[in-house]
Write an enzyme that holds these catalytic residues in place. Structure first.
Site, PDB file in Angstrom:
ATOM      1  N   HIS A  79       1.385  -8.758   9.042  1.00  0.00           N
ATOM      2  CA  HIS A  79       1.725  -8.679   7.702  1.00  0.00           C
ATOM      3  C   HIS A  79       3.211  -8.800   7.363  1.00  0.00           C
ATOM      4  O   HIS A  79       3.870  -7.806   7.821  1.00  0.00           O
ATOM      5  CB  HIS A  79       1.357  -7.127   6.883  1.00  0.00           C
ATOM      6  CG  HIS A  79      -0.065  -6.963   7.506  1.00  0.00           C
ATOM      7  ND1 HIS A  79      -1.215  -7.292   6.341  1.00  0.00           N
ATOM      8  CD2 HIS A  79      -0.748  -6.507   8.543  1.00  0.00           C
ATOM      9  CE1 HIS A  79      -2.312  -6.812   6.912  1.00  0.00           C
ATOM     10  NE2 HIS A  79      -1.996  -6.614   8.179  1.00  0.00           N
ATOM     11  N   ARG A 102       4.609  -8.841   4.377  1.00  0.00           N
ATOM     12  CA  ARG A 102       4.940  -8.321   2.983  1.00  0.00           C
ATOM     13  C   ARG A 102       5.619  -9.033   1.808  1.00  0.00           C
ATOM     14  O   ARG A 102       5.916  -8.726   0.785  1.00  0.00           O
ATOM     15  CB  ARG A 102       5.704  -6.981   3.270  1.00  0.00           C
ATOM     16  CG  ARG A 102       5.087  -6.026   4.186  1.00  0.00           C
ATOM     17  CD  ARG A 102       3.620  -5.544   3.929  1.00  0.00           C
ATOM     18  NE  ARG A 102       3.323  -4.289   4.745  1.00  0.00           N
ATOM     19  CZ  ARG A 102       2.260  -4.195   4.863  1.00  0.00           C
ATOM     20  NH1 ARG A 102       1.092  -4.656   4.361  1.00  0.00           N
ATOM     21  NH2 ARG A 102       1.655  -3.125   5.900  1.00  0.00           N
ATOM     22  N   ASN A 128      -2.657 -10.053   1.913  1.00  0.00           N
ATOM     23  CA  ASN A 128      -2.728  -8.796   1.097  1.00  0.00           C
ATOM     24  C   ASN A 128      -1.283  -8.447   0.715  1.00  0.00           C
ATOM     25  O   ASN A 128      -0.605  -7.514   0.690  1.00  0.00           O
ATOM     26  CB  ASN A 128      -3.330  -7.548   1.767  1.00  0.00           C
ATOM     27  CG  ASN A 128      -2.234  -7.123   3.026  1.00  0.00           C
ATOM     28  OD1 ASN A 128      -1.578  -8.011   3.674  1.00  0.00           O
ATOM     29  ND2 ASN A 128      -2.210  -6.093   3.476  1.00  0.00           N
ATOM     30  N   HIS A 143     -12.182  -7.514   7.523  1.00  0.00           N
ATOM     31  CA  HIS A 143     -11.860  -6.137   8.095  1.00  0.00           C
ATOM     32  C   HIS A 143     -13.433  -5.413   8.054  1.00  0.00           C
ATOM     33  O   HIS A 143     -13.782  -4.952   6.728  1.00  0.00           O
ATOM     34  CB  HIS A 143     -10.910  -5.770   7.050  1.00  0.00           C
ATOM     35  CG  HIS A 143     -10.656  -4.251   7.335  1.00  0.00           C
ATOM     36  ND1 HIS A 143      -9.425  -3.723   7.721  1.00  0.00           N
ATOM     37  CD2 HIS A 143     -11.375  -3.038   7.240  1.00  0.00           C
ATOM     38  CE1 HIS A 143      -9.216  -2.331   7.944  1.00  0.00           C
ATOM     39  NE2 HIS A 143     -10.461  -1.942   7.485  1.00  0.00           N
ATOM     40  N   ASP A 187      -1.938  -6.823  14.323  1.00  0.00           N
ATOM     41  CA  ASP A 187      -1.839  -6.073  13.171  1.00  0.00           C
ATOM     42  C   ASP A 187      -0.505  -5.265  12.705  1.00  0.00           C
ATOM     43  O   ASP A 187      -0.558  -4.179  12.187  1.00  0.00           O
ATOM     44  CB  ASP A 187      -3.157  -5.123  13.125  1.00  0.00           C
ATOM     45  CG  ASP A 187      -3.382  -4.701  11.736  1.00  0.00           C
ATOM     46  OD1 ASP A 187      -2.802  -5.057  10.670  1.00  0.00           O
ATOM     47  OD2 ASP A 187      -4.394  -3.763  11.571  1.00  0.00           O
TER      48      ASP A 187
END
Lengths: 427, 312
Positions: free
Chosen positions: A68, A70, A100, A184, A310
């Site tokens: 991630h 961001r 995400n 997920h 992750d």
């Protein structure tokens, strides 16, 4: 820190390990302007910088298929640039970023944004698109357009697709584009308000528990759907023994399923929460020793295909909240190899095997080219000392966020230097 | 080194049995003070105590405030909004403020498990846990045990049952830790899905048959059934709960035995307990309230007065 690679560089006396063919050869390596020019006997060159690689293993750069960064939206936690730096510090030269973000990567324009924005970075970044619009689990996103724009997989990331029919459509539809669908795996009502693994230990801490079945129930649904549709699923961050057993059973049926495990799910257990350390709060939660043993066994027998980090950066302010309200997730790029290597060597795996789980295995899942160390290809390399013992300290973190429960841990095995094209990171 | 092994009272899980006994015994000394015409001693003169409540809890807060005042401590009350807790804000700023104001002792009630431990790591002040969510509520367990000792003259060897919604209770864990350490046998009784996973690891028995439990027990500690849990699919109805777990007049009459009735309050009369039982001769519920003040005086005294003498 990242620096420019010298124009001419000779790696001398190392063991070149090719994880794709699982072969090792002792050879010298000449790198010129970021390209591997010669392998084997390399003529001495007064202008070249020489790195002594005696007793070191030289491997292709690592691939992380679950991180991630961001961007866009939460650049206070991480950006593509700071994420790339963290990746280089951990030996990763290819990283797949989850969608995400804010807004989520659910259309081809946002996929192109990531690719264009990361073009000049020292690593290769591949975006993963969402399965559904806005990660809402309702309407399929433009999966075809996103793949055409460069998405390598689809996932609604932390928001599992709860609706079985929507997930069935996704599995059927994505086959046309030959990409894995990543879900997920968590049954949200079963997770309830759980913030750690449900167990006698969560009872003792008074914290609401998230039972291991909230994962395996969903893994089971996804496996059944993959079996029925012929679709291709990838199970991210497997955390329970039950899930490992289910995946093993379905792999025996030759359905298209792959799975990953994170370094923290094999290296840490729920015991890390003894003092309510929010850095160890993660989704899925850290489980028990029985689970970590099953996960390692799953890696060793091929039930679990690869390791993925992750890597989930969060600000200090968010992680300083109380245990219920602090967000889930920990950074992992910088410590991934060393933690995995430490744990898996103890479990009987070779350094070479650990390298496979970080290179050739994830490459296969994502359809990346299966190239080892070859002449006239860009130099994406790690120089690894498999025996060095060291302690993970704050200065080893290059992510914009510092949320790691691994600080203070002692590791065996260290990446001495990472080379990615014309850039280099020396630890 | 103070009078107790730990500098704070975070929970009974890590409080040794001899300290629990000392806290109870000293509680009886203060109980005697509470029977005097002038119910005040100068033990904590000059000591600042802040009651920091992130959750409404009139009874516990008043009990602490009374205990503090009767020990002559200087008392400050602070109630934070529950919305700041919901957003996860508050604790760090609060911690820093307490630090800056040089408080001697913080009594904290917070809905989140672990928050008192978190607080104790960052402040110089002595921390007393007045309930951290479903984790511990050690002062409640101490007052319960003091009441048991008052009634039976001992704790060791007694059969104590805790009845109700154990999962969502803030008082069950501390009671379990304390009673087991003091040598009592503990049985939990409640709807199976409201008994926490793995609770047997703490050394308790679980029995879902209330009539068998009543036959076995010397005392019943009856937990409040929160009405908000009814009708959302967790507890089907008041009628059903009463039929299978309620401490009703009829049920106790059928057993024809002496049994002590306890309740940490606030009670839902007519739900988990009949009014006639709560107000009857077997109940020691109001003794629990008075002992609550006494044992909180004991806790503050042993944590704070001794610390001053020790030259901290």
């Amino acid at each position: 820190m990242i620096s420019k690679l010298p124009a001419s560089l000779i790696l001398e006396g190392g063991n070149l390990y090719d994880p794709f063919s699982d072969t090792s050869v002792k050879a010298n390596l000449l790198i010129h302007n970021g390209v591997i020019k010669q392998i084997g006997k390399v003529k001495p060159d007064k202008l070249a910088k020489v790195i002594d690689c005696t007793n070191k293993i030289i491997t292709p750069g690592f691939i992380d298929i679950h991180a991630h960064f961001r961007e866009p939206g939460r650049e206070d936690k991480e950006t593509l640039e700071t994420g790339a730096l963290a990746a280089m510090a951990g030996g990763f030269t290819t990283v797949c970023v989850m969608p995400n973000t804010d807004p989520p990567l659910d259309n081809p324009e946002s996929i192109r944004y990531i690719i264009e924005k990361s073009a000049d970075l020292p690593i290769t970044i591949h975006p993963i698109g969402t399965i559904t619009l806005g990660q809402k689990g309702e309407e399929l996103a433009e999966i075809g357009e996103m793949v055409a724009a460069g998405a390598v997989a689809v996932s609604d990331d932390g928001l599992p697709v709860q609706n079985g029919q929507v997930f069935r459509y996704a599995l059927e539809y994505a086959q046309k584009y030959n990409i894995p669908v990543i879900n997920h795996a968590e049954d949200i009502p079963l997770r309830n308000d759980g913030v750690m693994n449900e167990s006698a230990f969560s009872t003792r801490l008074g914290l609401p528990g998230n039972p291991d079945i909230s994962e395996s129930v969903m893994v089971f649904r996804d496996l059944e759907l993959a079996d029925y549709t012929g679709g291709r699923i990838h199970v991210p961050h497997v955390s329970t023994k039950r899930s490992v057993e289910l995946i093993r059973r379905y792999k025996a049926k030759n359905i298209q399923v792959t799975a990953e495990v994170t370094p923290h799910h094999i290296g840490l257990t729920q015991e890390a929460l003894r003092e309510y350390d929010t850095h160890a709060k993660v989704a899925p939660p850290l489980r028990t020793k029985t689970d970590t043993e099953a996960l390692i066994e799953g890696l060793l027998d091929g039930t679990i295909d690869c390791i993925a980090t992750d890597h989930a950066p969060h600000t200090i302010e968010e992680k300083e909240m109380n245990f219920i309200h602090a967000p889930c997730g920990m950074i992992g790029l910088e410590s991934a190899f060393a933690l995995s290597h430490t744990v898996l060597r103890q479990a009987g795996a070779s350094t070479e095997k650990v390298i496979q789980w970080l290179t050739s295995k994830p490459a296969r899942i994502m359809n990346f080219p299966l190239n080892g160390i070859e002449e006239n290809s860009p130099a994406n390399l790690n120089i690894i000392d498999p025996e060095e013992e060291w302690e993970f300290k704050p200065e080893h973190i290059h992510s914009r966020s510092k949320n790691s429960p691994m600080l203070g841990m002692k590791f065996k095995g260290r990446i001495q230097q990472t080379i990615s094209g014309k850039k280099s990171f020396k630890s | 080194m103070g009078a107790l092994q730990n500098r704070h009272l975070i929970g009974l899980e890590h409080t040794p049995a001899e300290d629990i006994q000392k806290l109870i015994d000293t509680g009886f000394t203060f109980r005697e003070v509470l029977e005097r015409p002038i119910k005040k001693v100068p033990s904590l003169t000059g000591i600042n105590v802040v009651n920091l409540f992130f959750e409404n809890s009139t009874r516990t807060r008043i009990s602490f405030e009374l205990a503090e005042k009767r020990l002559s401590a200087d008392v400050t009350n602070f109630s934070a909004s529950s919305s700041s807790v919901a957003k996860g804000e508050g604790l760090k700023d609060t911690i820093q403020n307490i630090h800056a104001m040089k408080m001697d002792c913080v009594v904290m009630r917070h809905p989140v498990p672990g928050s008192c431990l978190q607080l104790s790591r960052f402040v110089d002040a002595v921390v007393v846990n007045a309930g951290d969510g479903t984790h511990e509520h050690p002062t409640q367990a101490l007052l319960d045990m003091m009441s048991i000792q008052e009634k039976f003259g001992k704790i060791k060897g007694l059969n104590i049952a805790i009845v109700g919604d154990i999962c969502h209770s803030r008082v069950a864990l501390s009671n379990i830790h304390g009673l087991i350490k003091m040598g009592a046998s503990v049985t939990l009784c409640g709807p199976p899905h409201l008994i926490p996973v793995g609770i047997e690891d703490l050394g308790v028995e679980v029995n879902h048959n209330i009539d068998e439990v009543i036959e076995w027990a010397d005392a019943l500690n009856i937990l409040r059934i929160q009405r908000e849990r009814m009708g959302i699919g967790i507890i089907p109805s008041v009628r059903e709960y009463r039929d299978f777990f309620g401490i009703t007049e009829e049920r106790l009459r059928n057993h024809k035995k002496e049994i002590v009735i306890m309740h940490p309050g606030p009670m839902n009369r007519g739900v988990e307990i009949d009014s006639s039982i709560a107000d009857g001769d077997q109940a020691i519920i109001l003794d629990q309230v008075l002992n609550g003040v006494a044992v909180r005086m004991s806790i503050l005294y042993l944590l704070l007065a001794q610390e001053e003498e020790g030259g901290h």
